[in-house]
Design an enzyme around this catalytic site. Structure first.
Site, PDB file in Angstrom:
ATOM      1  N   ASP A   3     100.911  42.705  95.287  1.00  0.00           N
ATOM      2  CA  ASP A   3     100.375  43.184  94.002  1.00  0.00           C
ATOM      3  C   ASP A   3      98.896  42.801  93.832  1.00  0.00           C
ATOM      4  O   ASP A   3      98.107  43.578  93.284  1.00  0.00           O
ATOM      5  CB  ASP A   3     101.184  42.622  92.831  1.00  0.00           C
ATOM      6  N   LYS A  33     112.052  39.908  91.447  1.00  0.00           N
ATOM      7  CA  LYS A  33     110.823  39.454  92.111  1.00  0.00           C
ATOM      8  C   LYS A  33     110.668  37.925  92.133  1.00  0.00           C
ATOM      9  O   LYS A  33     110.129  37.376  93.080  1.00  0.00           O
ATOM     10  CB  LYS A  33     109.589  40.094  91.448  1.00  0.00           C
TER      11      LYS A  33
END
Ligand code: ATR
Length: 275
Positions: free
Chosen positions: A104, A67
């Site tokens: 997110d 990520k």
């Protein structure tokens, strides 16, 4: 219409729940598409990303450990991804350009506001525990939703200070010893640490200073009912578990790749929990 592909790149990737999640939506909406597990070791990330377009992928999700490192292999990243410092979703354009974003924060705030609709961002201070990658997404979402004060408590205060650098003075870094005072007039407590997760030490805090009207959100979802949520529920606080963030963060990716904005439903939740 041609068969559309998406998937999740990670190392390891066998524990990811994303294939169950996206697979459920593909079936529910009768879409000719697939969502694959793509095990990619760190040293192969650039090559794997570079081959996605020719292999027919509309995009992918990224998970640990990719990520934070994927940015250098992408053609562009959104402001969300830049500020959070991580990419969890990639969209590939018709001409093969890779755009990275981070959903997110969206997942967190959507889960919170759906499960605790009475909570208002501007009603008072919020306490966030933890200053890792998950906390960056949570702080980003809270600040953008209009929260004026995030009391960020972390064992390593320097990591909390780094989030103040990223998100500004609304994020106040505090050591763990300040938790009682911090909870005193809080409207929301969020756990982003790994404490309370299966096979990790418990998160042992005294909730007695927290107002009964406050919301308690644990982003840990294994177990679903963490000891923190159980304790909060016993004293009458509204509780939000961690699976909602996982479900909602997947929505924008699915919509972009497959062209349908999918719904988060109780049946989806049950399906992913059983996976
Ligand atoms: P993630 O990306 O999931 O947020 P992370 O970046 O490893 O994971 O962050 C883990 C968080 O849990 C950190 O805030 C960490 O505190 P430190 O920054 O001080 O390491 C917190 N954490 C993990 N184990 C902990 C423990 N035993 N006591 C207190 N905090 C802990």
């Amino acid at each position: 219409m041609k068969h559309v592909k998406a998937g999740v790149l990670g190392w390891p990737v066998d524990h990811s729940r994303s294939p169950a999640l996206h697979g459920y939506w593909l079936k529910t909406y009768g879409i000719d598409g697939s969502y694959l597990r793509l095990p990619v070791p760190p040293e192969s990330l650039g090559q794997a990303l570079g081959e996605l377009h020719e292999k027919g992928f509309a995009g992918v999700n990224l998970t640990v450990p990719h990520k934070e490192t994927a940015v250098s292999f992408l053609h562009g990243v959104t402001a969300e991804a830049r500020q959070i410092g991580a990419v969890n979703t990639i969209f590939i354009s018709a001409d093969g350009k890779l755009l990275g974003t981070n959903t997110d924060g969206y997942g967190f705030i959507s889960s919170l506001t759906t499960s605790a609709p009475a909570w208002r961002p501007d009603a008072g201070p919020v306490v966030v525990l933890g200053a890792g990658g998950a906390s960056r997404a949570v702080c980003f979402a809270l600040i953008n939703a209009g929260v004026r004060e995030v009391r960020l408590i972390n064992r390593t205060v320097a990591r909390a200070e780094a989030l103040t650098m990223a998100f500004g003075p609304r994020v106040i870094p505090l050591p763990w010893e300040k938790i009682r005072d911090a909870l005193n007039d809080a409207t929301l407590l969020v756990n982003t640490t790994t404490l309370g997760m299966q096979s990790q030490p418990p998160l042992d805090i005294d909730l007695s200073p927290l107002p009964p009207s406050a919301v308690v959100n644990d982003i840990v979802y294994v177990p679903l009912e963490t000891p923190l949520l159980a304790a909060a529920r016993r004293r009458g606080n509204t509780v939000v578990d961690g699976i909602g963030m996982l479900l909602y963060q997947a929505q924008p990716g699915f919509a972009g790749w497959f062209g349908i904005r999918p719904e988060v439903t109780p049946a989806l939740r049950a399906h992913v929990l059983a996976a």
